[in-house]
Design an enzyme around this catalytic site. Structure first.
Site, mmCIF file in Angstrom:
data_model
loop_
_atom_site.group_PDB
_atom_site.id
_atom_site.type_symbol
_atom_site.label_atom_id
_atom_site.label_comp_id
_atom_site.label_asym_id
_atom_site.label_seq_id
_atom_site.Cartn_x
_atom_site.Cartn_y
_atom_site.Cartn_z
ATOM 1 N N SER A 1 47.001 47.474 42.065
ATOM 2 C CA SER A 1 45.995 46.655 41.007
ATOM 3 C C SER A 1 46.731 46.986 39.375
ATOM 4 O O SER A 1 46.914 48.035 39.292
ATOM 5 C CB SER A 1 44.568 47.273 40.851
ATOM 6 O OG SER A 1 43.869 46.806 42.073
ATOM 7 N N HIS B 1 38.986 46.749 36.235
ATOM 8 C CA HIS B 1 38.559 47.704 37.319
ATOM 9 C C HIS B 1 39.503 48.854 37.674
ATOM 10 O O HIS B 1 38.954 49.971 38.267
ATOM 11 C CB HIS B 1 38.493 46.913 38.730
ATOM 12 C CG HIS B 1 39.620 46.604 39.465
ATOM 13 N ND1 HIS B 1 40.193 45.412 39.742
ATOM 14 C CD2 HIS B 1 40.426 47.562 40.281
ATOM 15 C CE1 HIS B 1 41.353 45.460 40.268
ATOM 16 N NE2 HIS B 1 41.419 46.586 40.769
ATOM 17 N N ASP C 1 38.936 40.522 34.558
ATOM 18 C CA ASP C 1 39.351 41.787 35.111
ATOM 19 C C ASP C 1 40.517 42.335 34.350
ATOM 20 O O ASP C 1 41.536 42.612 35.090
ATOM 21 C CB ASP C 1 39.314 41.404 36.732
ATOM 22 C CG ASP C 1 39.687 42.887 37.238
ATOM 23 O OD1 ASP C 1 39.389 44.013 36.875
ATOM 24 O OD2 ASP C 1 39.556 42.964 38.433
#
Length: 356
Positions: free
Chosen positions: A208, A94, A125
């Site tokens: 992230s 992402h 992911d």
């Protein structure tokens, strides 16, 4: 509890962890030590323990932070971890989104480097990008063994929260083995990921793809998700999730070697499906099979389009998310009982799961 990707807001103040040691003196007379001396000894122990822990923090940060980079994809910012000496960097799918080229900034330089996507695997992911030119002194991180991660273990989260590159927060491993579903709105992949590491270390937007690191300087996970509290409409402070290092290395090694994921380890029925609601249109009541992959697990078991799956084993299935979570607990080749309705009649069939 709902879970959103780390770009959702999660705020947790950085806390200092101090370990003190209390020394108990003997109470008999003539011991050769006075209360004043004992007090001095006890007071000296706590600062010494704190200094030892601080030294551990400083060493880990010095060793690992140079391996954590900032990634810019269009207008979005995320983090990544240098995977090898050839310039491969592992991050979240992402973070890269639909982009193919990126700007990368390392911890010890403000110069922007360029990188190109190798492959993104949204189902887990994870993604790998590669620097177009490897700078001198680039240092690959060391990845740990996820099976040895323990609840209560002190960890540091490193990344670029809110664009603040080379930031570090600390916490503990709060739990292991969590199965978490990521939202598909706002750029999320919608992935359901098993065996995640839960941590109290602050994970903020931009963390992230960064590193969750133990005090031995090994990356034990990639921070990916932050929890939200649906009752409050905001974040649940101190609840973040990281993809375990074992899955990170498994996926990254395949991408680097083959340019794609060839062995996901993720179980699948081989269907396209959607959530259906009950007759009152008030609650989710199962998962309707829209399409069946020819030769897939469901096809071989006789499941057809129009069937509504209501159970996997003893687990009730009401939504696509609950189906994904049930399958995340299984492995390809496992045999599970699938309960479904067809034309108002309930049926149960054993299905040998395929691979996603």
């Amino acid at each position: 509890m709902d879970v959103s990707r780390t770009r959702a807001r999660l705020h947790l103040p950085l806390a200092a962890l101090v370990c003190s040691v209390a020394l108990i003196a003997g109470c008999s007379s003539g011991s050769g030590s006075s209360p004043a001396q004992d007090g001095t000894t006890t007071q000296a122990a706590a600062p010494a323990a704190a200094n030892d822990l601080q030294d551990d923090y400083l060493k880990v940060i010095k060793d690992v932070l140079p391996s954590v980079v900032q990634i810019r994809a269009s207008g979005d910012l995320g983090s990544g971890v240098v995977y090898d000496d050839n310039g491969h960097i592992v991050t979240n799918a992402h973070v890269v989104g639909d982009e193919k080229t990126f700007k990368v900034t390392t911890a010890n330089s403000e110069d922007e480097l360029t990188a190109t996507l190798v492959y993104a695997y949204p189902q887990q992911d994870l993604a790998v990008i590669k620097l177009d030119k490897v700078p001198d002194g680039l240092k690959a991180a060391s990845f740990g063994d996820s099976s040895k991660v323990q609840v209560g273990q002190i960890v540091l989260a490193m990344g670029s929260p809110l664009g603040l590159s080379s930031s570090v927060t600390q916490g503990i491993v709060s739990a292991t083995g969590r199965t978490v579903s990521e939202g598909s709105t706002g750029g999320g992949t919608g992935a359901t990921i098993a065996n995640m590491v839960q941590t109290s270390a602050a994970i903020n937007p931009g963390n992230s793809g960064g590193a969750l690191v133990d005090l031995d300087g090994r990356v034990i996970g990639i921070p990916t998700l932050a929890a939200t509290d649906p009752t409050l409409g905001g974040t649940a402070p101190g609840i973040g999730f990281a993809i375990p290092a074992s899955m990170v290395t498994k996926v990254a090694d395949q991408i680097i070697k083959d340019g794609r994921v060839t062995d996901s380890g993720r179980a699948a029925l081989g269907i396209t499906a959607r959530t259906v609601v009950d007759d009152d249109y008030q609650a989710a009541a199962g998962v309707a099979v829209v399409e069946v992959k020819s030769g897939g697990a469901a096809d071989k078991a006789g499941i057809e389009p129009g069937d509504i799956i209501t159970k996997i084993g003893d687990t009730d299935i009401t939504t696509i998310t609950s189906l994904s979570e049930a399958l995340a607990a299984e492995k390809p080749g496992d045999k599970v009982a699938v309960t479904y309705t067809r034309g108002g009649s309930e049926k149960t069939v054993d299905v040998t799961l395929g691979e996603q």
